[in-house]
Design an enzyme around this catalytic site. Structure first.
Site, short mmCIF file in Angstrom:
data_model
loop_
_atom_site.label_atom_id
_atom_site.label_comp_id
_atom_site.label_asym_id
_atom_site.label_seq_id
_atom_site.Cartn_x
_atom_site.Cartn_y
_atom_site.Cartn_z
N ALA A 67 0.83 -1.20 0.00
CA ALA A 67 0.00 0.00 0.00
C ALA A 67 0.86 1.25 0.00
CB ALA A 67 -0.93 0.00 1.22
N SER A 112 10.46 1.76 -4.76
CA SER A 112 10.43 2.19 -6.16
C SER A 112 11.84 2.44 -6.66
CB SER A 112 9.61 3.48 -6.29
OG SER A 112 9.77 4.05 -7.58
N TYR A 138 7.76 11.78 -4.79
CA TYR A 138 7.42 10.37 -4.57
C TYR A 138 8.67 9.57 -4.24
CZ TYR A 138 5.93 5.59 -5.69
OH TYR A 138 5.67 4.25 -5.65
N GLY A 187 -4.02 1.90 -33.98
CA GLY A 187 -3.31 1.77 -35.25
C GLY A 187 -2.81 3.08 -35.81
#
Length: 313
Positions: A67, A112, A138, A187
């Site tokens: 979490a 991370s 972060y 595409g």
């Protein structure tokens, strides 16, 4: 063995919980804010400095903490670092302290690669033992959480395992990876046919496999590991791989990376372009050597599994 998995409805936590339940080698409890109505999942009202975990932690052997306040590309908070710290640092360390107090033996933390930094020179991957150099709020919050966990571990004897993944892809992934897939699906011609960077990714199944290895492997105690597929790809190769997995042609125009970077700068998208055009490689040899771990899936198979059940990456 009794395990607690946090973030059990999240991208990584949900897959980890399902794999552990299927193995039936241990008793698993999942915790999250919006858990499914099923056995062995409990509601936790947020990951904060004052969240009470002791009842959930009772008799647990290992905590696997997935979490977090996830990385937000366009964070509109006036003080993003403060908001990340509330959850990723204060909430995490509150959980870890209570875990140590009730006798949890090991705490596995999903961090991370942003702790290491944002880019690497091509051919010079990050290693688990590099000096951390996070560049955004972060990444800073994850590094601060790691430091706090190491301190708690040294003071209490609770084993701490840190895993730093790069971009994780698999069914249900969101963000830039999902946007890239939508472009391939439509595409439309894209100007990325001559990008010669190298990026490390990790398939969701590979990350889950490494986490499970770290639950009780003796050599994992108090170590930091980088996760990855062990196979780096360029943005061009990745787009072609997505097309093959989808069974659709990928239409790429070979524009030089320098031209794309220049254009992105004019549009105020330089940071995005650096992620798309630059290199970020990770060295997973520490996990291989210490744990005897090998990623079970290739990038090709990981991409294929994104679409096997009809889900999108």
């Amino acid at each position: 063995m009794n395990l607690l998995v946090t973030g059990v409805t999240g991208f990584v936590g949900s897959q980890l919980f399902a794999r552990l339940k299927a193995q039936e080698r241990c008793h698993v409890v999942g915790a999250g804010r919006r858990v499914n109505a099923q056995e062995d999942q409990v509601v936790i009202d947020g990951l904060r400095a004052d969240t009470q975990w002791r009842e959930v932690l009772a008799n647990q052997t290992v905590v696997i903490h997935t979490a977090a306040r996830a990385h937000i590309m366009k964070d509109e908070e006036s003080d993003p670092l403060s908001e990340y710290r509330k959850v990723n640092v204060d909430g995490t360390l509150n959980l870890a302290k209570q875990a140590a107090e009730v006798g949890v033996r090991r705490f596995v933390f999903i961090s991370s690669i942003k702790v290491n930094g944002e880019q690497t020179p091509k051919g010079k991957p990050f290693t688990a033992d590099n000096v951390p150099a996070p560049e955004d709020p972060y990444g800073v919050s994850k590094l601060e959480a790691e430091a706090g966990l190491h301190e708690i571990g040294s003071e209490t004897g609770m084993e701490v395992v840190i895993i730093r993944p790069p971009i994780v892809y698999g069914p249900g992934v969101k963000g830039n990876f999902a946007s890239m897939i939508k472009l391939v699906e439509k595409g439309l011609p894209m100007p990325f046919g001559a990008i010669h960077n190298k990026r490390s990714l990790v398939a969701l199944d590979n990350l889950v496999d490494l986490i499970i290895t770290c639950i009780d492997h003796p050599a994992a105690a108090n170590q930091v590991f980088l996760a990855g597929d062990g196979q780096d790809v360029s943005t061009t190769e990745l787009l072609y791989g997505v097309g093959r997995a989808l069974g659709k042609p990928t239409r790429l125009i070979p524009l030089p990376a320098g031209m794309l970077m220049f254009g992105a700068g004019l549009l105020g998208k330089k940071a995005f372009a650096q992620r798309l055009l630059g290199s970020l490689q990770v060295d997973i040899s520490k996990a291989r050597n210490l744990l005897g771990w090998q990623p079970p899936l290739s990038v090709e198979e990981g991409l294929r599994r994104c679409f096997v059940s009809g889900d999108e990456c």
